[in-house]
Write an enzyme that holds these catalytic residues in place. Structure first.
Site, PDB file in Angstrom:
ATOM      1  N   HIS A  56       0.814  -1.212   0.000  1.00  0.00           N
ATOM      2  CA  HIS A  56       0.000   0.000   0.000  1.00  0.00           C
ATOM      3  C   HIS A  56       0.850   1.265   0.000  1.00  0.00           C
ATOM      4  O   HIS A  56       0.561   2.215  -0.728  1.00  0.00           O
ATOM      5  CB  HIS A  56      -0.898  -0.032   1.244  1.00  0.00           C
ATOM      6  CG  HIS A  56      -1.897   1.071   1.338  1.00  0.00           C
ATOM      7  ND1 HIS A  56      -2.970   1.183   0.491  1.00  0.00           N
ATOM      8  CD2 HIS A  56      -1.998   2.112   2.210  1.00  0.00           C
ATOM      9  CE1 HIS A  56      -3.695   2.248   0.821  1.00  0.00           C
ATOM     10  NE2 HIS A  56      -3.120   2.831   1.858  1.00  0.00           N
ATOM     11  N   PHE A  57       1.890   1.291   0.830  1.00  0.00           N
ATOM     12  CA  PHE A  57       2.771   2.454   0.911  1.00  0.00           C
ATOM     13  C   PHE A  57       4.046   2.175   0.121  1.00  0.00           C
ATOM     14  O   PHE A  57       5.119   1.913   0.664  1.00  0.00           O
ATOM     15  CB  PHE A  57       3.075   2.796   2.377  1.00  0.00           C
ATOM     16  CG  PHE A  57       1.897   3.384   3.105  1.00  0.00           C
ATOM     17  CD1 PHE A  57       1.411   4.635   2.760  1.00  0.00           C
ATOM     18  CD2 PHE A  57       1.262   2.688   4.112  1.00  0.00           C
ATOM     19  CE1 PHE A  57       0.318   5.195   3.418  1.00  0.00           C
ATOM     20  CE2 PHE A  57       0.167   3.233   4.783  1.00  0.00           C
ATOM     21  CZ  PHE A  57      -0.300   4.487   4.429  1.00  0.00           C
TER      22      PHE A  57
END
Length: 290
Positions: A262-263
């Protein structure tokens, strides 16, 4: 050098980071959940020799003010309005827009309202298509269809430390690559008084973003902003189908699926910075200042 600043917007204290000379091409960076402008700290340092970079924290996030829900409407319309007023206060009306997660619904509202502001888009796991939403969204869909204590309970789990760690580590090549300062800082913000109620309002309001998808697609088709997509393909919340879907409406979208979660900046920051250094000068008016 990055500076750390505060400004009053609509009576709220808004924090923002700024780096790079103001006469260089500007990139506005809009963060996701459960992060803040802190997620861009390394990228801003990396790019500040070539770009002017500005990254605000929304109300309820990071170092910005967290007003109570009876004093502030926690909706994506309102976050976009605050961000729009922030950009106007700083005199920013021509820039590339970097969006991630919540940054997409905030940023795409602004872009579709002010297409002349946008020189290019950089999309990192910022969804705008139904197929980008993975099965992990089922608890939110249940909440959207019938908000009650029973449907709120599973979603409240997204405010816990374990889930915050999951946001940062799921889908990464190795959790050892991820600095635990990320989730320790984020959790300290999530645990503030008033914050849980604010985040629950945004969780419920997220349903309104899906209704906006057709409007954003029309913006993409009509204006064709140069778009660089750098997407953590193992994101448990926004799947790679969401990255590829942009190509339906953006004829020249450039898509890079990265082997992370996600990051994506935490593991693939160098690759993303390299893509930006190549992509923006090739696609926007670019002044090299000696």
């Amino acid at each position: 050098m990055t500076t750390y600043n505060n400004i009053s917007i609509d009576g709220l204290n808004i924090f923002y980071r700024e780096a790079g000379a103001k006469d260089k091409p500007t990139i506005v960076l809009l963060h996701g959940y459960p992060a803040s402008s802190h997620m861009y700290r390394d990228l801003m340092n990396e790019l500040s020799d070539q770009f002017h970079l500005v990254a605000p924290d929304y109300p309820g996030f990071g170092n910005s003010e967290t007003p109570a829900i009876d004093k502030f409407e926690y909706s994506f319309d309102r976050l976009a309005e605050i961000t729009e007023h922030f950009l106007q206060a700083l005199g920013l009306n021509r820039f590339s827009l970097y969006v991630q997660d919540y940054g997409a619904p905030v940023g795409f509202r602004i872009a579709s309202q002010h297409p002349d502001w946008i020189q290019a888009l950089i999309v990192q796991n910022g969804n705008a298509y139904e197929e980008g939403l993975t099965p992990a969204w089922q608890a939110f869909r249940d909440l959207w269809s019938d908000r009650s204590e029973a449907t709120e309970a599973p979603v409240r789990g997204f405010l816990t430390r374990d889930t915050t760690i999951f946001f940062y580590t799921a889908g990464t090549k190795s959790a050892q690559n991820i600095n635990p300062d990320n989730w320790n800082l984020v959790q300290s913000f999530l645990d503030r008084p008033e914050n849980a109620a604010a985040q629950m309002e945004l969780f419920y309001n997220y349903r309104a973003n899906l209704d906006r998808y057709p409007q954003w697609h029309e913006y993409f088709r009509s204006h064709q902003p140069p778009t660089l997509i750098v997407w953590g393909k193992n994101d448990p919340f926004f799947g790679p189908e969401g990255a590829n879907a942009f190509k339906r409406d953006l004829k020249n979208a450039e898509v890079h699926l990265l082997d992370t979660g996600h990051f994506a900046l935490d593991e693939e920051g160098e690759a993303i910075a390299s893509h930006i250094r190549r992509f923006l000068p090739a696609n926007i008016p670019f002044q090299v200042n000696n």
